[in-house]
Design a protein around this motif. Structure first.
Motif, PDB file in Angstrom:
ATOM      1  N   ASN A  35      74.244  79.219 -27.319  1.00  0.00           N
ATOM      2  CA  ASN A  35      73.375  77.797 -28.274  1.00  0.00           C
ATOM      3  C   ASN A  35      74.226  76.587 -27.675  1.00  0.00           C
ATOM      4  OD1 ASN A  35      71.667  79.704 -29.453  1.00  0.00           O
ATOM      5  ND2 ASN A  35      73.478  80.589 -31.165  1.00  0.00           N
ATOM      6  N   ASP A  50      70.200  70.996 -37.098  1.00  0.00           N
ATOM      7  CA  ASP A  50      68.768  71.273 -38.465  1.00  0.00           C
ATOM      8  C   ASP A  50      68.551  72.740 -38.256  1.00  0.00           C
ATOM      9  OD1 ASP A  50      68.793  68.296 -38.326  1.00  0.00           O
ATOM     10  OD2 ASP A  50      67.503  67.790 -36.388  1.00  0.00           O
ATOM     11  N   LYS A  51      69.041  73.570 -37.033  1.00  0.00           N
ATOM     12  CA  LYS A  51      68.098  75.110 -36.931  1.00  0.00           C
ATOM     13  C   LYS A  51      68.808  75.406 -37.958  1.00  0.00           C
ATOM     14  CE  LYS A  51      66.334  75.518 -32.390  1.00  0.00           C
ATOM     15  NZ  LYS A  51      66.989  76.604 -31.082  1.00  0.00           N
ATOM     16  N   LEU A  52      70.106  75.592 -38.327  1.00  0.00           N
ATOM     17  CA  LEU A  52      71.079  75.984 -39.544  1.00  0.00           C
ATOM     18  C   LEU A  52      70.919  75.756 -40.528  1.00  0.00           C
ATOM     19  CD1 LEU A  52      73.833  77.788 -39.995  1.00  0.00           C
ATOM     20  CD2 LEU A  52      74.280  75.309 -40.273  1.00  0.00           C
ATOM     21  N   LYS A  53      70.757  74.270 -40.824  1.00  0.00           N
ATOM     22  CA  LYS A  53      69.770  73.959 -42.071  1.00  0.00           C
ATOM     23  C   LYS A  53      68.497  74.218 -42.417  1.00  0.00           C
ATOM     24  CE  LYS A  53      69.579  69.586 -42.275  1.00  0.00           C
ATOM     25  NZ  LYS A  53      69.906  68.025 -42.422  1.00  0.00           N
ATOM     26  N   LYS A  54      68.047  73.881 -41.638  1.00  0.00           N
ATOM     27  CA  LYS A  54      66.332  75.207 -41.675  1.00  0.00           C
ATOM     28  C   LYS A  54      66.022  76.513 -41.817  1.00  0.00           C
ATOM     29  CE  LYS A  54      61.884  74.816 -40.085  1.00  0.00           C
ATOM     30  NZ  LYS A  54      60.883  74.221 -38.637  1.00  0.00           N
ATOM     31  N   TYR A  55      66.808  77.687 -41.464  1.00  0.00           N
ATOM     32  CA  TYR A  55      66.787  78.868 -40.846  1.00  0.00           C
ATOM     33  C   TYR A  55      67.956  79.520 -42.099  1.00  0.00           C
ATOM     34  CZ  TYR A  55      63.558  77.902 -37.925  1.00  0.00           C
ATOM     35  OH  TYR A  55      61.842  77.070 -37.078  1.00  0.00           O
ATOM     36  N   ILE A  56      69.302  79.053 -41.817  1.00  0.00           N
ATOM     37  CA  ILE A  56      70.513  79.913 -42.186  1.00  0.00           C
ATOM     38  C   ILE A  56      70.523  79.818 -43.396  1.00  0.00           C
ATOM     39  CG2 ILE A  56      73.013  81.024 -41.452  1.00  0.00           C
ATOM     40  CD1 ILE A  56      71.888  80.496 -38.412  1.00  0.00           C
ATOM     41  N   GLY A  59      69.381  80.762 -47.391  1.00  0.00           N
ATOM     42  CA  GLY A  59      68.930  82.141 -47.453  1.00  0.00           C
ATOM     43  C   GLY A  59      70.680  82.472 -48.564  1.00  0.00           C
TER      44      GLY A  59
END
Length: 111
Positions: A35, A50-56, A59
């Motif tokens: 990554n 941004d991916k971390l905030k959106k997907y991980i 939850g």
């Protein structure tokens, strides 16, 4: 022979734990390299964040509405504390009567 078998099991267990730990670290390093986490390019880090905030992260959030209020926690803890104190004092108060009953029972059995 049984002791030798147990020694082998201990060796295999310890070896398995070490292999598992090394595997977890290796997987974490591989994922971070894949990554490009160690990159000095800020746009890559920004995309990853941004991916971390959106997907991980969604939850892992515990919403404030689901948490008990401070008053509820204090009331629950206070209630449990009071029940415990009452149980201790009740046991101390009833101890002489219980002891007297046991003593009378022992005395009556001797006759």
């Amino acid at each position: 022979q049984a002791a030798a078998h147990l020694d082998d099991m201990g060796f295999l267990w310890k070896t398995g734990k070490i292999v598992l730990r090394v595997g977890i670290v290796a997987a974490a390093v591989k994922i971070s390299l894949d990554n490009d986490i160690w990159s000095l390019r800020t746009e890559k880090g920004s995309d990853l964040y941004d991916k971390l905030k959106k997907y991980i992260v969604p939850g892992t959030i515990v919403y404030r509405e689901k948490l008990p209020s401070v008053g509820d926690v204090q009331s629950e803890v206070g209630g449990r504390w009071n029940k415990g104190v009452n149980a201790v004092f009740s046991a101390v108060e009833n101890a002489p009567a219980s002891l007297n009953t046991v003593a009378n029972g022992l005395i009556n059995n001797k006759n």
